[in-house]
Design a protein around this motif. Structure first.
Motif, mmCIF file in Angstrom:
data_model
loop_
_atom_site.group_PDB
_atom_site.id
_atom_site.type_symbol
_atom_site.label_atom_id
_atom_site.label_comp_id
_atom_site.label_asym_id
_atom_site.label_seq_id
_atom_site.Cartn_x
_atom_site.Cartn_y
_atom_site.Cartn_z
ATOM 1 N N SER A 14 0.828 -1.211 0.000
ATOM 2 C CA SER A 14 0.000 0.000 0.000
ATOM 3 C C SER A 14 0.862 1.261 0.000
ATOM 4 C CB SER A 14 -0.895 0.016 1.236
ATOM 5 O OG SER A 14 -2.218 -0.107 0.905
ATOM 6 N N VAL A 15 1.918 1.247 0.785
ATOM 7 C CA VAL A 15 2.824 2.399 0.830
ATOM 8 C C VAL A 15 3.415 2.646 -0.550
ATOM 9 C CG1 VAL A 15 5.035 3.250 1.732
ATOM 10 C CG2 VAL A 15 3.383 2.187 3.286
ATOM 11 N N ALA A 17 0.718 3.959 -2.952
ATOM 12 C CA ALA A 17 0.331 5.344 -2.667
ATOM 13 C C ALA A 17 1.389 6.314 -3.172
ATOM 14 C CB ALA A 17 0.097 5.533 -1.166
ATOM 15 N N THR A 70 -1.691 5.621 4.298
ATOM 16 C CA THR A 70 -1.522 5.447 2.847
ATOM 17 C C THR A 70 -2.815 5.802 2.119
ATOM 18 O OG1 THR A 70 -2.098 3.080 2.871
ATOM 19 C CG2 THR A 70 0.240 3.652 3.093
ATOM 20 N N VAL A 128 -5.237 1.476 -3.535
ATOM 21 C CA VAL A 128 -4.896 1.671 -2.118
ATOM 22 C C VAL A 128 -6.170 1.856 -1.293
ATOM 23 C CG1 VAL A 128 -3.773 3.221 -0.464
ATOM 24 C CG2 VAL A 128 -2.600 2.599 -2.579
ATOM 25 N N VAL A 145 10.728 6.681 1.059
ATOM 26 C CA VAL A 145 9.895 5.480 0.959
ATOM 27 C C VAL A 145 10.718 4.236 1.263
ATOM 28 C CG1 VAL A 145 8.538 4.041 -0.610
ATOM 29 C CG2 VAL A 145 8.260 6.513 -0.630
ATOM 30 N N CYS A 174 9.808 1.820 4.361
ATOM 31 C CA CYS A 174 9.489 0.394 4.143
ATOM 32 C C CYS A 174 10.484 -0.503 4.861
ATOM 33 C CB CYS A 174 9.432 0.080 2.656
ATOM 34 S SG CYS A 174 7.954 0.748 1.882
#
Length: 131
Positions: A26-27, A30, A97, A45, A124, A128
């Motif tokens: 999802s991150v 997005a 997100t 998302v 990002v 993550c």
């Protein structure tokens, strides 16, 4: 009881790992939606959020079930409580997100303006990795 408890804990760890993987995807989606002004990624998302919410509830219920059935102590208790807390935070990341993805349609409206774009790729990657 030890074998049942070990199996329950393994199942719980797998559940939290799967939820984390979903939220990590999802991150990425997005950020991709924002970077490329991609409404389809943003919609994916947003559409995936109810599944994340349901999974968070299932993990919480599993934690409470383990606490009630096995009454873990010491390290085992700390592990269950930690998973319970992490579960909530991972779900919160999923909600964030969605917040990012919901901004994409507005960004599309202003895409023709000369606005300096920011490269989020390093941020990002670090987020993550931390996730």
């Amino acid at each position: 009881m030890t074998a049942h408890f070990s199996h329950a804990m393994e199942y719980l760890k797998n559940m939290i790992s799967e939820l984390t993987a979903k939220v990590e995807i999802s991150v990425h989606l997005a950020v991709q939606a924002v970077t490329n002004l991609n409404a389809e990624s943003a919609a994916a998302v947003i559409a995936g959020d109810p599944a994340v919410d349901e999974e968070e509830i299932r993990i919480e219920e599993e934690c409470l079930k383990i606490l009630a059935l096995y009454q873990p102590v010491a390290g085992d208790l700390r592990q269950v409580i930690t998973i319970l807390k992490i579960d909530n935070e991972i779900e919160r990341v999923g909600d964030l997100t969605v917040n990012i993805a919901e901004r994409v349609p507005d960004m599309v409206k202003y895409q023709k303006l000369e606005i300096e774009k920011i490269d989020f790729s390093d941020m990002v990657s670090i987020a993550c990795y931390m996730l």
